[in-house]
Structures are given as structure tokens and as C-alpha cells.
Design a protein around this motif. Structure first.
Motif, short mmCIF file in Angstrom:
data_model
loop_
_atom_site.label_atom_id
_atom_site.label_comp_id
_atom_site.label_asym_id
_atom_site.label_seq_id
_atom_site.Cartn_x
_atom_site.Cartn_y
_atom_site.Cartn_z
N ALA A 1 33.56 59.75 32.72
CA ALA A 1 34.43 60.02 31.57
C ALA A 1 35.89 59.98 31.99
CB ALA A 1 34.09 61.38 30.96
N VAL A 2 36.19 60.55 33.15
CA VAL A 2 37.58 60.51 33.65
C VAL A 2 38.00 59.08 33.93
CG1 VAL A 2 39.11 61.24 35.52
CG2 VAL A 2 37.42 62.84 34.60
N ALA A 3 37.13 58.29 34.54
CA ALA A 3 37.44 56.90 34.82
C ALA A 3 37.70 56.12 33.54
CB ALA A 3 36.31 56.25 35.61
N ALA A 4 36.89 56.34 32.51
CA ALA A 4 37.07 55.64 31.23
C ALA A 4 38.42 55.96 30.62
CB ALA A 4 35.94 56.02 30.27
N GLU A 5 38.83 57.22 30.71
CA GLU A 5 40.14 57.60 30.15
C GLU A 5 41.28 56.95 30.93
OE1 GLU A 5 41.00 61.63 28.44
OE2 GLU A 5 42.20 61.79 30.28
N ILE A 6 41.18 56.93 32.23
CA ILE A 6 42.22 56.32 33.07
C ILE A 6 42.34 54.83 32.74
CG2 ILE A 6 42.82 55.67 35.42
CD1 ILE A 6 41.47 58.33 36.30
N ILE A 7 41.22 54.15 32.64
CA ILE A 7 41.23 52.71 32.36
C ILE A 7 41.87 52.44 31.01
CG2 ILE A 7 39.75 50.73 31.85
CD1 ILE A 7 37.85 51.83 34.03
N ASP A 8 41.56 53.27 30.02
CA ASP A 8 42.17 53.09 28.70
C ASP A 8 43.69 53.23 28.78
OD1 ASP A 8 42.01 52.93 25.72
OD2 ASP A 8 42.82 54.96 25.88
N VAL A 9 44.16 54.23 29.50
CA VAL A 9 45.60 54.43 29.65
C VAL A 9 46.24 53.26 30.40
CG1 VAL A 9 47.38 55.88 30.71
CG2 VAL A 9 45.44 56.94 29.52
N VAL A 10 45.61 52.82 31.49
CA VAL A 10 46.14 51.72 32.29
C VAL A 10 46.24 50.45 31.46
CG1 VAL A 10 45.59 50.16 34.22
CG2 VAL A 10 45.45 52.63 34.54
N ARG A 11 45.21 50.15 30.68
CA ARG A 11 45.23 48.95 29.84
C ARG A 11 46.38 48.99 28.84
NH1 ARG A 11 38.73 48.63 28.51
NH2 ARG A 11 38.14 47.31 30.30
N ARG A 12 46.56 50.14 28.18
CA ARG A 12 47.62 50.25 27.17
C ARG A 12 49.00 50.17 27.81
NH1 ARG A 12 47.71 54.99 25.08
NH2 ARG A 12 45.84 56.01 25.91
N ARG A 13 49.15 50.78 28.98
CA ARG A 13 50.43 50.73 29.70
C ARG A 13 50.75 49.30 30.16
NH1 ARG A 13 54.58 54.40 30.83
NH2 ARG A 13 54.47 53.90 33.05
N ARG A 14 49.73 48.59 30.63
CA ARG A 14 49.97 47.21 31.06
C ARG A 14 50.44 46.36 29.91
NH1 ARG A 14 44.82 45.66 35.03
NH2 ARG A 14 45.48 46.92 36.84
N ARG A 15 49.83 46.54 28.71
CA ARG A 15 50.25 45.76 27.55
C ARG A 15 51.68 46.11 27.14
NH1 ARG A 15 44.83 46.76 25.73
NH2 ARG A 15 45.58 48.51 24.46
N SER A 16 52.00 47.40 27.19
CA SER A 16 53.33 47.82 26.74
C SER A 16 54.43 47.39 27.70
CB SER A 16 53.36 49.34 26.54
OG SER A 16 53.25 50.00 27.79
N LEU A 17 54.09 47.24 28.98
CA LEU A 17 55.10 46.86 29.98
C LEU A 17 55.17 45.35 30.21
CD1 LEU A 17 54.45 49.66 32.64
CD2 LEU A 17 56.32 49.54 30.96
N ALA A 18 54.24 44.62 29.60
CA ALA A 18 54.21 43.16 29.82
C ALA A 18 55.43 42.47 29.21
CB ALA A 18 52.93 42.59 29.21
#
Length: 272
Positions: free
Chosen positions: A255-272
């Protein structure tokens, strides 16, 4: 003669040099065909007796894992022999060949072969921990993969455990979290340096830092204060810092890993 913890072992040929067969049978305990001892053999005694009985025998599976110091003492002594023969109930022999190494007086399967064999015998949690700890101790992934290419048992399952292995972890919660992330195709840098700080996990592209807080975070005032200074410095440098209690990671790393991945994906899109 091999000296053990309070016990000695001899071959029949060695004993016959100074006594009759009748004396041998009366004074000594038969451990294996042609091998005798002067007491009840323990696990290590039996392992040594195997070498006197069959010099070609290679101690394997959990037996080798125990001798390397990785696993607790198993019930059976496992060996690989060139030609199978009848064995006592405490000894399990399988016919075949294996690359071997000498560990003190023992001829054992190589570390890479032993890891693969033991991982095949253990459940996923214990097998993953064994793979992770052996890699952290210096056994290379390439050596394990080379053993897998030789067709060792359950190679597909063990290959998955190696592919998702945790490396450079500093604690058990970190190990489980790194493995859970890797199982989803995400590898964050572990114990990575960011400026003057070393952080638990880092995704540089998303500028996301993950920290796993142990009990000392809550119990030591100085640790808590220094950590506030550290977190503020990282935030001011443009990093998003996610914090998780070690308890929550241990309870549900997926569950912790899933939350981290979701945050990382959204951050990558926003910083692209």
C-alpha cells in the motif's frame, strides 16, 4: 581423523589399522557406511561424516545455507552425489553435479548455487529476505543469474525474486519497501545523497524523497529537532518529502509503495 565438538570420526580403514572389526563394532557408533564415531553425532558431525563417506559428495540446499550462516539448522543433511545410494533417514542424497567450494572442511555448493537452491525451498517472504541479504553482503546479481541460466530448480520464481531484489537498504522496513516498489517496476535510489543529506529513498526526476521513520524519530527530542531542520532544507530546495512510519511499512509495504508510485507519476508529469 576429524576432531569435532567433543566427537571424533574415523573411517573403517583407519580403525582397522589398530583393531579388529569386532572391536570397532563394540566401541564405536556407525554414522555412515565405513564411517564411525565415538559418540552420538550432531548436525555438523554428520556433515563432516558425509565427506569421509563420499569424498565426491557436495553439501547442498538448506544444509549449505546453514553452513554459510544464512539459515537455521535443518532437519536433514542434503547432499549431491555422482551416484545415488541408500542413505539413513537423516541424510537426503540426490544424484547430479554442482559447482562447489570449500567452506572450512566442508565441500558445499557455491554461494550463488546455494542462494538459488534455498530460495526455491523457502516461501516468498523468507526467500526474498535471503536474496536481499546475500546481495547486500557482496554476492553479485550476475553470479545468481548465471546460476539460474544453468537451469536450477524453480528458476522462474527465483528469477523474479532476484529481479525485484532490494539493494543498499539500511533497515528491514526499507528493504520491504524497496522490494515492493521494484515489484511494480519502480527503483528509487536507496540511501542517496542530496546536498549535505543522505535520504532513505529518492526519485531525482520527480524530485521526491521518501523517508521511513523508526521509533527513534518519535522518542528522541534531538533527533526530531534535527529532522525538522533537514526536512525544511529539502523542501526549500524543491523536493517533496514523503514520510512513513516503519510500523506502517512493515504492516503493508504494498500500500505504501502504491501511494509513492502515484505521487512520483504525478510529480513527473507536472515537472515535465
Amino acid at each position: 581423523m576429524i576432531t569435532l565438538t567433543g566427537m571424533h570420526l574415523w573411517t573403517r580403514a583407519q580403525l582397522r589399522a589398530s583393531m579388529s572389526d569386532a572391536t570397532i563394532s563394540r566401541r564405536f557408533i556407525r554414522v555412515l557406511p565405513g564411517v564411525y564415531g565415538d559418540g552420538d553425532p550432531g548436525f555438523v558431525d554428520r556433515c563432516r561424516a558425509v565427506g569421509l563417506w563420499r569424498p565426491d559428495a557436495v553439501l547442498a540446499r538448506r544444509t549449505a545455507g546453514h553452513l554459510y550462516g544464512w539459515l537455521s539448522e535443518p532437519e536433514l543433511v542434503d547432499v549431491i552425489v555422482s551416484r545415488r545410494t541408500r542413505t539413513p533417514p537423516w541424510l537426503r542424497a540426490r544424484e547430479g553435479s554442482a559447482r562447489s567450494a570449500f567452506l572450512s572442511d566442508f565441500r558445499v555448493t557455491t554461494p550463488a548455487h546455494t542462494v538459488v537452491d534455498c530460495a526455491a525451498d523457502l516461501d516468498d517472504g523468507a526467500a526474498g529476505k535471503l536474496v536481499d541479504e546475500c546481495i547486500a553482503a557482496g554476492l553479485t546479481v550476475s553470479a545468481i543469474r548465471a546460476e539460474l541460466r544453468r537451469g536450477v530448480r524453480h528458476s522462474a520464481r527465483v528469477r523474479r525474486l532476484v529481479d525485484t531484489a532490494a539493494r543498499n537498504f539500511a533497515s528491514e522496513p526499507e528493504r520491504l519497501l524497496i522490494r515492493a516498489l521494484a515489484g511494480r517496476g519502480y527503483r528509487l535510489e536507496a540511501n542517496a545523497r542530496v546536498g549535505r543529506f543522505v535520504v532513505d529513498l529518492l526519485d531525482r526526476r520527480a524530485r521526491v524523497i521518501v523517508e521511513v521513520d523508526g521509533l527513534e524519530f518519535h522518542s528522541a527530542q534531538d533527533v526530531f529537532r534535527r529532522d525538522r531542520v533537514r526536512q525544511n532544507a529539502l523542501l526549500l530546495s524543491g523536493f517533496l518529502v514523503l514520510r512513513y512510519a516503519a510500523y506502517d511499512v512493515l504492516r503493508n509495504p504494498d500500500a505504501v509503495a502504491a501511494e509513492i508510485i502515484d505521487v512520483v507519476r504525478r510529480r513527473r508529469r507536472s515537472l515535465a
